[in-house]
Write a protein that holds these residues in place. Structure first.
Motif, PDB file in Angstrom:
ATOM      1  N   LEU A   1       0.846  -1.204   0.000  1.00  0.00           N
ATOM      2  CA  LEU A   1       0.000   0.000   0.000  1.00  0.00           C
ATOM      3  C   LEU A   1       0.879   1.252   0.000  1.00  0.00           C
ATOM      4  O   LEU A   1       0.618   2.220  -0.729  1.00  0.00           O
ATOM      5  N   ALA A   2       1.935   1.202   0.799  1.00  0.00           N
ATOM      6  CA  ALA A   2       2.859   2.348   0.878  1.00  0.00           C
ATOM      7  C   ALA A   2       3.521   2.585  -0.480  1.00  0.00           C
ATOM      8  O   ALA A   2       3.650   3.730  -0.921  1.00  0.00           O
ATOM      9  N   ASN A   3       3.902   1.503  -1.153  1.00  0.00           N
ATOM     10  CA  ASN A   3       4.559   1.655  -2.457  1.00  0.00           C
ATOM     11  C   ASN A   3       3.627   2.225  -3.508  1.00  0.00           C
ATOM     12  O   ASN A   3       4.022   3.061  -4.316  1.00  0.00           O
ATOM     13  N   SER A   4       2.374   1.791  -3.486  1.00  0.00           N
ATOM     14  CA  SER A   4       1.463   2.264  -4.527  1.00  0.00           C
ATOM     15  C   SER A   4       0.854   3.625  -4.191  1.00  0.00           C
ATOM     16  O   SER A   4       0.243   4.247  -5.044  1.00  0.00           O
ATOM     17  N   HIS A   5       0.977   4.077  -2.946  1.00  0.00           N
ATOM     18  CA  HIS A   5       0.265   5.295  -2.533  1.00  0.00           C
ATOM     19  C   HIS A   5       1.138   6.396  -1.936  1.00  0.00           C
ATOM     20  O   HIS A   5       0.624   7.297  -1.272  1.00  0.00           O
ATOM     21  N   ASP A   6       2.424   6.315  -2.119  1.00  0.00           N
ATOM     22  CA  ASP A   6       3.297   7.351  -1.597  1.00  0.00           C
ATOM     23  C   ASP A   6       3.087   7.568  -0.091  1.00  0.00           C
ATOM     24  O   ASP A   6       2.918   8.694   0.386  1.00  0.00           O
ATOM     25  N   LEU A   7       3.046   6.465   0.619  1.00  0.00           N
ATOM     26  CA  LEU A   7       2.971   6.532   2.078  1.00  0.00           C
ATOM     27  C   LEU A   7       4.308   6.024   2.604  1.00  0.00           C
ATOM     28  O   LEU A   7       5.004   5.269   1.920  1.00  0.00           O
ATOM     29  N   LYS A   8       4.620   6.425   3.836  1.00  0.00           N
ATOM     30  CA  LYS A   8       5.834   5.877   4.441  1.00  0.00           C
ATOM     31  C   LYS A   8       5.410   4.700   5.312  1.00  0.00           C
ATOM     32  O   LYS A   8       4.411   4.779   6.031  1.00  0.00           O
ATOM     33  N   CYS A   9       6.158   3.612   5.239  1.00  0.00           N
ATOM     34  CA  CYS A   9       5.774   2.437   6.029  1.00  0.00           C
ATOM     35  C   CYS A   9       6.938   1.990   6.903  1.00  0.00           C
ATOM     36  O   CYS A   9       8.053   1.815   6.427  1.00  0.00           O
ATOM     37  N   THR A  10       6.666   1.841   8.186  1.00  0.00           N
ATOM     38  CA  THR A  10       7.677   1.309   9.108  1.00  0.00           C
ATOM     39  C   THR A  10       7.089   0.074   9.773  1.00  0.00           C
ATOM     40  O   THR A  10       5.943   0.103  10.233  1.00  0.00           O
ATOM     41  N   ILE A  11       7.869  -0.997   9.817  1.00  0.00           N
ATOM     42  CA  ILE A  11       7.402  -2.235  10.450  1.00  0.00           C
ATOM     43  C   ILE A  11       8.356  -2.606  11.585  1.00  0.00           C
ATOM     44  O   ILE A  11       9.577  -2.600  11.384  1.00  0.00           O
TER      45      ILE A  11
ATOM     46  N   ALA B   1       2.667 -17.171  21.946  1.00  0.00           N
ATOM     47  CA  ALA B   1       2.415 -18.602  21.687  1.00  0.00           C
ATOM     48  C   ALA B   1       2.132 -18.884  20.213  1.00  0.00           C
ATOM     49  O   ALA B   1       1.888 -20.030  19.834  1.00  0.00           O
ATOM     50  N   SER B   2       2.181 -17.866  19.396  1.00  0.00           N
ATOM     51  CA  SER B   2       1.865 -18.089  17.984  1.00  0.00           C
ATOM     52  C   SER B   2       3.128 -18.348  17.172  1.00  0.00           C
ATOM     53  O   SER B   2       4.181 -17.787  17.458  1.00  0.00           O
ATOM     54  N   ILE B   3       2.990 -19.195  16.135  1.00  0.00           N
ATOM     55  CA  ILE B   3       4.123 -19.375  15.219  1.00  0.00           C
ATOM     56  C   ILE B   3       4.210 -18.193  14.252  1.00  0.00           C
ATOM     57  O   ILE B   3       5.168 -18.060  13.501  1.00  0.00           O
ATOM     58  N   ASN B   4       3.191 -17.349  14.268  1.00  0.00           N
ATOM     59  CA  ASN B   4       3.200 -16.144  13.430  1.00  0.00           C
ATOM     60  C   ASN B   4       3.490 -14.934  14.316  1.00  0.00           C
ATOM     61  O   ASN B   4       2.585 -14.400  14.952  1.00  0.00           O
ATOM     62  N   PRO B   5       4.735 -14.501  14.378  1.00  0.00           N
ATOM     63  CA  PRO B   5       5.110 -13.457  15.334  1.00  0.00           C
ATOM     64  C   PRO B   5       4.461 -12.103  15.028  1.00  0.00           C
ATOM     65  O   PRO B   5       4.119 -11.814  13.881  1.00  0.00           O
ATOM     66  N   PRO B   6       4.293 -11.285  16.081  1.00  0.00           N
ATOM     67  CA  PRO B   6       3.619  -9.985  15.917  1.00  0.00           C
ATOM     68  C   PRO B   6       4.402  -8.982  15.076  1.00  0.00           C
ATOM     69  O   PRO B   6       5.617  -9.081  14.947  1.00  0.00           O
ATOM     70  N   ARG B   7       3.667  -8.036  14.536  1.00  0.00           N
ATOM     71  CA  ARG B   7       4.269  -6.930  13.781  1.00  0.00           C
ATOM     72  C   ARG B   7       3.567  -5.643  14.178  1.00  0.00           C
ATOM     73  O   ARG B   7       2.337  -5.617  14.286  1.00  0.00           O
ATOM     74  N   LEU B   8       4.351  -4.595  14.358  1.00  0.00           N
ATOM     75  CA  LEU B   8       3.736  -3.284  14.524  1.00  0.00           C
ATOM     76  C   LEU B   8       3.888  -2.531  13.217  1.00  0.00           C
ATOM     77  O   LEU B   8       4.990  -2.424  12.683  1.00  0.00           O
ATOM     78  N   ILE B   9       2.788  -2.070  12.685  1.00  0.00           N
ATOM     79  CA  ILE B   9       2.796  -1.389  11.389  1.00  0.00           C
ATOM     80  C   ILE B   9       2.529   0.098  11.601  1.00  0.00           C
ATOM     81  O   ILE B   9       1.605   0.455  12.339  1.00  0.00           O
ATOM     82  N   HIS B  10       3.349   0.924  10.977  1.00  0.00           N
ATOM     83  CA  HIS B  10       3.098   2.372  11.011  1.00  0.00           C
ATOM     84  C   HIS B  10       3.125   2.907   9.576  1.00  0.00           C
ATOM     85  O   HIS B  10       4.162   2.890   8.925  1.00  0.00           O
ATOM     86  N   LEU B  11       1.969   3.347   9.110  1.00  0.00           N
ATOM     87  CA  LEU B  11       1.868   3.976   7.790  1.00  0.00           C
ATOM     88  C   LEU B  11       1.680   5.471   8.002  1.00  0.00           C
ATOM     89  O   LEU B  11       0.903   5.889   8.865  1.00  0.00           O
TER      90      LEU B  11
ATOM     91  N   GLY C   1      -7.293   1.057   5.355  1.00  0.00           N
ATOM     92  CA  GLY C   1      -8.201   1.520   4.298  1.00  0.00           C
ATOM     93  C   GLY C   1      -8.404   3.029   4.360  1.00  0.00           C
ATOM     94  O   GLY C   1      -8.483   3.700   3.327  1.00  0.00           O
ATOM     95  N   ILE C   2      -8.481   3.560   5.583  1.00  0.00           N
ATOM     96  CA  ILE C   2      -8.699   5.004   5.740  1.00  0.00           C
ATOM     97  C   ILE C   2      -7.512   5.788   5.177  1.00  0.00           C
ATOM     98  O   ILE C   2      -7.674   6.732   4.401  1.00  0.00           O
ATOM     99  N   ILE C   3      -6.295   5.350   5.529  1.00  0.00           N
ATOM    100  CA  ILE C   3      -5.115   6.109   5.077  1.00  0.00           C
ATOM    101  C   ILE C   3      -4.947   5.982   3.559  1.00  0.00           C
ATOM    102  O   ILE C   3      -4.489   6.899   2.880  1.00  0.00           O
ATOM    103  N   LYS C   4      -5.366   4.844   3.015  1.00  0.00           N
ATOM    104  CA  LYS C   4      -5.345   4.650   1.550  1.00  0.00           C
ATOM    105  C   LYS C   4      -6.232   5.719   0.895  1.00  0.00           C
ATOM    106  O   LYS C   4      -5.809   6.435  -0.025  1.00  0.00           O
ATOM    107  N   ALA C   5      -7.460   5.846   1.410  1.00  0.00           N
ATOM    108  CA  ALA C   5      -8.393   6.819   0.840  1.00  0.00           C
ATOM    109  C   ALA C   5      -7.908   8.251   1.057  1.00  0.00           C
ATOM    110  O   ALA C   5      -8.026   9.092   0.162  1.00  0.00           O
TER     111      ALA C   5
END
Ligand code: BES
Ligand code: ZN
Ligand code: ZN
Length: 481
Positions: free
Chosen positions: A184-194, A214-224, A272-276
């Motif tokens: 989304l950041a690449n297509s919309h000129d947003l900055k993305c930090t993970i 306890a998950s095999i899918n570790p957490p991510r913090l997303i900042h757009l 979705g909000i930041i995309k719009a």
């Protein structure tokens, strides 16, 4: 399906089918009144009647209001999609109804087919609006064009959120959310930090890490981040992004676990909000933070009886691992306030079943300290076609989340008012200078549905998107004065 404006009166436009909305009064004076009445059509709310040989589809509405027209448009499009029509045409009715009709068309025609091996083919390709209202008076083309462009962006952002929510927990893991944010950041000129787990550890986000441990899918913090040149205001949005909520060791019962892929809906909404916002090119700086985490069981799971230290230093007694969203939000709210000095901070979360008990399954719970601000959200949501209701704080409810062991407890000591006590828990993680600038939205009921209602079909609804864009567009206008 493409929604467009044709710079002509309705009668001159070529299309396979005409859609008309009729009140009982309009039906009486309709040229086909006899035929329609004979077919049993009384223009009752939500009544549809197709006269295929006349290439006409009529829909009953009690009155020509935005709410009725949006919903009727959605039903009309769904009906038209069942046949082999390639195009439909209709009047915008009046300039002020145009937005509702466009949204009804785009939201009503939404389908999610990613998991169907042979999706039904839809022949309907075009919805064409004329430029004359129902009295034949020509409307302003520039105004209609601008409404069309804005409404398209808002409706497509809502469908984008629905798509994300509808993906399975296998496909949409915290990392899946992060990858989506990056593209989304690449297509919309947003900055993305993970931030990955190492990043979360450095930031001392112990509550969020514990929920995901306890998950095999570790957490991510997303900042757009969307940063226009001279922003009039700075807004922070925070979303709960539980890609699955099994309840953790306080495991959910089998029946209540089903649908818990939707527990990421708040996180999806802020994306979705930041995309719009970027497509609308608003002069408002917007930051979207998502706490993407999976709440699972396992030998290393966090437990009832644990005490967690949140990012802002406050300690939390865990008495129920299924009240995990507030733990994730505690850290993400802390992080967001530390990184960005915003004018307002709003959070979106499928936080409590109690919110549905309080308000029903269609209404978003609105909570916060600032009465005027909350009221502005009720106004925006009504204009946008979403339902919101204020749930009031009080000092007695605040006492119910006191802990004898730590600073605060993650569940209330009493079984009532759970949506409010959850919000009062979050209040512990709102800095003093932001108290009056914070609103919490509990979208537990409004974000997902297993039976179609209004413009929503089965699955994610995109709750929060339309009302927030309405609120931001208003803010942008105020800034222009
Ligand atoms: N994700 C749920 C809330 C929820 C429930 C959302 C139903 C949508 C539909 C949340 O994490 C949760 O489990 N909350 C508990 C809180 C309780 C343990 C205090 C709840 O509502 O039962
Ligand atoms: Zn839970
Ligand atoms: Zn949850």
């Amino acid at each position: 399906m493409y929604v467009k404006l044709d710079n002509q009166p309705l009668t001159l436009i070529n299309a396979d089918l005409t859609i008309e909305f009729l009140t009982p009064t309009l039906l009486k004076v309709h040229e086909l009144n006899g035929l329609l009445t004979q077919a049993g059509f009384k223009a009752e709310e939500e009544q549809l009647c197709a006269l295929h040989e006349r290439r006409l589809l009529v829909c009953g509405v009690s009155e020509l209001t935005d709410e009725n027209l949006r919903s009727a448009m959605s039903s009309a499009i769904k009906t038209a999609m069942n046949y082999s029509y390639r195009s439909v045409k209709l009047s915008p009715y009046a300039q002020h109804h145009f937005k509702a009709l466009i949204e009804g068309a785009i939201l009503g025609s939404y389908q999610f087919n990613s998991y169907k091996s042979a999706p039904k083919e839809i022949t309907l390709k075009e919805v064409i609006f004329s430029i004359d209202d129902i009295d034949g008076v020509s409307l302003n083309v520039d105004d209609l064009t601008s409404i069309l462009e804005k409404s398209r962006i808002v409706a497509h952002a809502t469908n984008f959120v629905r798509d994300l929510v509808n993906h399975t927990p296998y496909d949409m893991t915290p990392q899946g959310m992060a990858v989506t944010a990056e593209s989304l950041a690449n297509s919309h000129d947003l900055k993305c930090t993970i931030l990955d787990v190492n990043g979360l550890e450095e930031e001392k986000m112990n509550a969020m890490i514990s929920v995901g441990r306890a998950s095999i899918n570790p957490p991510r913090l997303i900042h757009l981040a969307y940063k226009p040149k001279n922003p009039k205001k700075v807004i922070t949005l925070v979303g709960k992004g539980l890609t699955y909520d099994s309840g953790g060791l306080s495991l959910k019962a089998a029946a209540s676990m089903v649908t818990m892929k939707m527990d990421k809906a708040g996180g999806c909404a802020v994306m979705g909000i930041i995309k719009a916002v970027s497509e609308l090119k608003l002069d408002i700086e917007v930051h979207a933070f998502v706490g993407a985490v999976e709440n699972m069981i396992g030998g290393n799971a966090y437990k009832p009886d644990d005490v967690l230290v949140a990012k802002n230093g406050k300690t939390i007694e865990v008495r129920n691992t299924d009240a995990e969203g507030r733990l994730v939000l505690a850290d993400v709210l802390g992080y967001a306030q530390e990184k960005i000095k915003a004018d307002y901070i709003f959070d979106y979360a499928t936080l409590t079943g109690a919110c549905m008990v309080a308000l029903g399954p269609y209404t978003t719970g609105v909570m916060g300290h600032n009465e005027e601000l909350k009221q502005s959200w009720l106004t925006a949501s009504e204009k946008a076609g979403e339902y919101c209701g204020i749930l009031p704080f009080n000092r007695h409810l605040k006492k119910l989340i006191k802990s004898d062991l730590a600073d605060v407890c993650n569940v209330s000591s009493k079984p009532y008012g759970g949506a409010i006590t959850a919000a009062l828990f979050l209040d512990n993680f709102i800095d003093d200078n932001m108290k009056e600038k914070w609103v919490h939205f509990d979208i537990a009921g409004s974000a997902y549905t297993e039976s179609a209602w209004d413009v929503n079909g089965y699955g994610g609804t995109g709750a929060g998107v339309r009302m927030t864009l309405e609120w931001l567009l208003k803010l942008q206008k105020q800034g222009n004065n």
